[in-house]
Design a protein around this motif. Structure first.
Motif, PDB file in Angstrom:
ATOM      1  N   ARG A   1      63.784  30.668  35.194  1.00  0.00           N
ATOM      2  CA  ARG A   1      62.389  30.923  34.882  1.00  0.00           C
ATOM      3  C   ARG A   1      61.805  31.887  35.896  1.00  0.00           C
ATOM      4  O   ARG A   1      62.096  31.802  37.076  1.00  0.00           O
ATOM      5  CB  ARG A   1      61.602  29.633  34.921  1.00  0.00           C
ATOM      6  N   ASN A   2      60.946  32.727  35.410  1.00  0.00           N
ATOM      7  CA  ASN A   2      60.313  33.686  36.299  1.00  0.00           C
ATOM      8  C   ASN A   2      58.879  33.246  36.568  1.00  0.00           C
ATOM      9  O   ASN A   2      57.956  33.591  35.845  1.00  0.00           O
ATOM     10  CB  ASN A   2      60.362  35.075  35.680  1.00  0.00           C
ATOM     11  N   TYR A   3      58.711  32.442  37.620  1.00  0.00           N
ATOM     12  CA  TYR A   3      57.400  31.894  37.938  1.00  0.00           C
ATOM     13  C   TYR A   3      56.430  32.973  38.421  1.00  0.00           C
ATOM     14  O   TYR A   3      55.232  32.873  38.195  1.00  0.00           O
ATOM     15  CB  TYR A   3      57.511  30.795  38.989  1.00  0.00           C
ATOM     16  N   LYS A   4      56.939  34.005  39.074  1.00  0.00           N
ATOM     17  CA  LYS A   4      56.053  35.056  39.569  1.00  0.00           C
ATOM     18  C   LYS A   4      55.311  35.724  38.422  1.00  0.00           C
ATOM     19  O   LYS A   4      54.127  36.020  38.539  1.00  0.00           O
ATOM     20  CB  LYS A   4      56.842  36.094  40.369  1.00  0.00           C
ATOM     21  N   THR A   5      56.002  35.919  37.308  1.00  0.00           N
ATOM     22  CA  THR A   5      55.359  36.503  36.141  1.00  0.00           C
ATOM     23  C   THR A   5      54.289  35.572  35.595  1.00  0.00           C
ATOM     24  O   THR A   5      53.185  36.010  35.255  1.00  0.00           O
ATOM     25  CB  THR A   5      56.398  36.808  35.039  1.00  0.00           C
ATOM     26  N   SER A   6      54.569  34.278  35.554  1.00  0.00           N
ATOM     27  CA  SER A   6      53.586  33.300  35.078  1.00  0.00           C
ATOM     28  C   SER A   6      52.351  33.286  35.968  1.00  0.00           C
ATOM     29  O   SER A   6      51.227  33.226  35.479  1.00  0.00           O
ATOM     30  CB  SER A   6      54.196  31.904  35.033  1.00  0.00           C
ATOM     31  N   TYR A   7      52.562  33.320  37.284  1.00  0.00           N
ATOM     32  CA  TYR A   7      51.434  33.332  38.209  1.00  0.00           C
ATOM     33  C   TYR A   7      50.606  34.598  38.034  1.00  0.00           C
ATOM     34  O   TYR A   7      49.378  34.553  38.069  1.00  0.00           O
ATOM     35  CB  TYR A   7      51.898  33.228  39.655  1.00  0.00           C
ATOM     36  N   LEU A   8      51.276  35.717  37.857  1.00  0.00           N
ATOM     37  CA  LEU A   8      50.575  36.984  37.678  1.00  0.00           C
ATOM     38  C   LEU A   8      49.749  36.966  36.390  1.00  0.00           C
ATOM     39  O   LEU A   8      48.592  37.398  36.384  1.00  0.00           O
ATOM     40  CB  LEU A   8      51.569  38.148  37.663  1.00  0.00           C
ATOM     41  N   ILE A   9      50.318  36.447  35.320  1.00  0.00           N
ATOM     42  CA  ILE A   9      49.592  36.355  34.054  1.00  0.00           C
ATOM     43  C   ILE A   9      48.381  35.438  34.217  1.00  0.00           C
ATOM     44  O   ILE A   9      47.274  35.767  33.762  1.00  0.00           O
ATOM     45  CB  ILE A   9      50.512  35.870  32.919  1.00  0.00           C
ATOM     46  N   ALA A  10      48.552  34.300  34.870  1.00  0.00           N
ATOM     47  CA  ALA A  10      47.441  33.372  35.094  1.00  0.00           C
ATOM     48  C   ALA A  10      46.351  34.028  35.937  1.00  0.00           C
ATOM     49  O   ALA A  10      45.159  33.888  35.647  1.00  0.00           O
ATOM     50  CB  ALA A  10      47.942  32.102  35.778  1.00  0.00           C
ATOM     51  N   LEU A  11      46.751  34.763  36.954  1.00  0.00           N
ATOM     52  CA  LEU A  11      45.790  35.442  37.818  1.00  0.00           C
ATOM     53  C   LEU A  11      45.007  36.499  37.044  1.00  0.00           C
ATOM     54  O   LEU A  11      43.779  36.550  37.114  1.00  0.00           O
ATOM     55  CB  LEU A  11      46.512  36.074  39.006  1.00  0.00           C
ATOM     56  N   ILE A  12      45.711  37.317  36.292  1.00  0.00           N
ATOM     57  CA  ILE A  12      45.042  38.368  35.504  1.00  0.00           C
ATOM     58  C   ILE A  12      44.104  37.751  34.478  1.00  0.00           C
ATOM     59  O   ILE A  12      42.974  38.216  34.299  1.00  0.00           O
ATOM     60  CB  ILE A  12      46.094  39.284  34.839  1.00  0.00           C
ATOM     61  N   PHE A  13      44.550  36.697  33.813  1.00  0.00           N
ATOM     62  CA  PHE A  13      43.723  36.042  32.800  1.00  0.00           C
ATOM     63  C   PHE A  13      42.447  35.474  33.416  1.00  0.00           C
ATOM     64  O   PHE A  13      41.351  35.676  32.896  1.00  0.00           O
ATOM     65  CB  PHE A  13      44.523  34.936  32.108  1.00  0.00           C
ATOM     66  N   THR A  14      42.571  34.769  34.548  1.00  0.00           N
ATOM     67  CA  THR A  14      41.379  34.182  35.168  1.00  0.00           C
ATOM     68  C   THR A  14      40.448  35.259  35.711  1.00  0.00           C
ATOM     69  O   THR A  14      39.224  35.118  35.629  1.00  0.00           O
ATOM     70  CB  THR A  14      41.752  33.187  36.279  1.00  0.00           C
ATOM     71  N   LEU A  15      40.999  36.330  36.242  1.00  0.00           N
ATOM     72  CA  LEU A  15      40.157  37.444  36.687  1.00  0.00           C
ATOM     73  C   LEU A  15      39.414  38.064  35.511  1.00  0.00           C
ATOM     74  O   LEU A  15      38.227  38.376  35.606  1.00  0.00           O
ATOM     75  CB  LEU A  15      40.999  38.507  37.394  1.00  0.00           C
ATOM     76  N   PHE A  16      40.102  38.244  34.403  1.00  0.00           N
ATOM     77  CA  PHE A  16      39.499  38.815  33.202  1.00  0.00           C
ATOM     78  C   PHE A  16      38.345  37.937  32.717  1.00  0.00           C
ATOM     79  O   PHE A  16      37.260  38.439  32.406  1.00  0.00           O
ATOM     80  CB  PHE A  16      40.560  38.963  32.104  1.00  0.00           C
ATOM     81  N   ILE A  17      38.562  36.633  32.675  1.00  0.00           N
ATOM     82  CA  ILE A  17      37.511  35.707  32.243  1.00  0.00           C
ATOM     83  C   ILE A  17      36.330  35.750  33.219  1.00  0.00           C
ATOM     84  O   ILE A  17      35.169  35.825  32.804  1.00  0.00           O
ATOM     85  CB  ILE A  17      38.053  34.264  32.130  1.00  0.00           C
ATOM     86  N   GLY A  18      36.608  35.703  34.505  1.00  0.00           N
ATOM     87  CA  GLY A  18      35.541  35.719  35.511  1.00  0.00           C
ATOM     88  C   GLY A  18      34.714  36.982  35.469  1.00  0.00           C
ATOM     89  O   GLY A  18      33.480  36.946  35.482  1.00  0.00           O
ATOM     90  N   ILE A  19      35.384  38.119  35.405  1.00  0.00           N
ATOM     91  CA  ILE A  19      34.668  39.399  35.362  1.00  0.00           C
ATOM     92  C   ILE A  19      33.936  39.549  34.027  1.00  0.00           C
ATOM     93  O   ILE A  19      32.812  40.047  33.979  1.00  0.00           O
ATOM     94  CB  ILE A  19      35.635  40.568  35.634  1.00  0.00           C
ATOM     95  N   GLY A  20      34.557  39.093  32.958  1.00  0.00           N
ATOM     96  CA  GLY A  20      33.903  39.134  31.645  1.00  0.00           C
ATOM     97  C   GLY A  20      32.615  38.332  31.639  1.00  0.00           C
ATOM     98  O   GLY A  20      31.591  38.762  31.087  1.00  0.00           O
ATOM     99  N   MET A  21      32.640  37.157  32.271  1.00  0.00           N
ATOM    100  CA  MET A  21      31.439  36.329  32.348  1.00  0.00           C
ATOM    101  C   MET A  21      30.343  37.010  33.167  1.00  0.00           C
ATOM    102  O   MET A  21      29.155  36.855  32.883  1.00  0.00           O
ATOM    103  CB  MET A  21      31.770  34.957  32.944  1.00  0.00           C
ATOM    104  N   GLU A  22      30.748  37.764  34.171  1.00  0.00           N
ATOM    105  CA  GLU A  22      29.756  38.503  34.960  1.00  0.00           C
ATOM    106  C   GLU A  22      29.006  39.506  34.079  1.00  0.00           C
ATOM    107  O   GLU A  22      27.796  39.653  34.196  1.00  0.00           O
ATOM    108  CB  GLU A  22      30.428  39.233  36.127  1.00  0.00           C
TER     109      GLU A  22
END
Length: 70
Positions: A1-22
């Motif tokens: 399993r490539n956990y680094k990719t999962s972490y990166l996807i989670a990070l990008i997704f949460t950043l997108f949601i946070g900035i979108g809410m702004e």
């Protein structure tokens, strides 16, 4: 399993949601506006969440206590 990719996807997704809410704040509530400081706080929160999760899954005993896994 490539956990680094999962972490990166989670990070990008949460950043997108946070900035979108702004950007949506001025549209949903009066007296609120998008601020760079809030975006930075969202980013710090996203990074902290990914790091906390990574530390949590490394410590299986802690994971069992928090999630009450048998």
């Amino acid at each position: 399993r490539n956990y680094k990719t999962s972490y990166l996807i989670a990070l990008i997704f949460t950043l997108f949601i946070g900035i979108g809410m702004e950007f949506l704040q001025p549209l949903i509530s009066r007296g609120r506006s998008a601020e760079i400081a809030d975006g930075i706080a969202d980013g710090i929160g996203a990074i902290s969440g990914v790091i906390a999760y990574q530390l949590l899954i490394r410590n299986k005993k802690l994971e069992k206590i928090i999630f009450k896994i048998g």
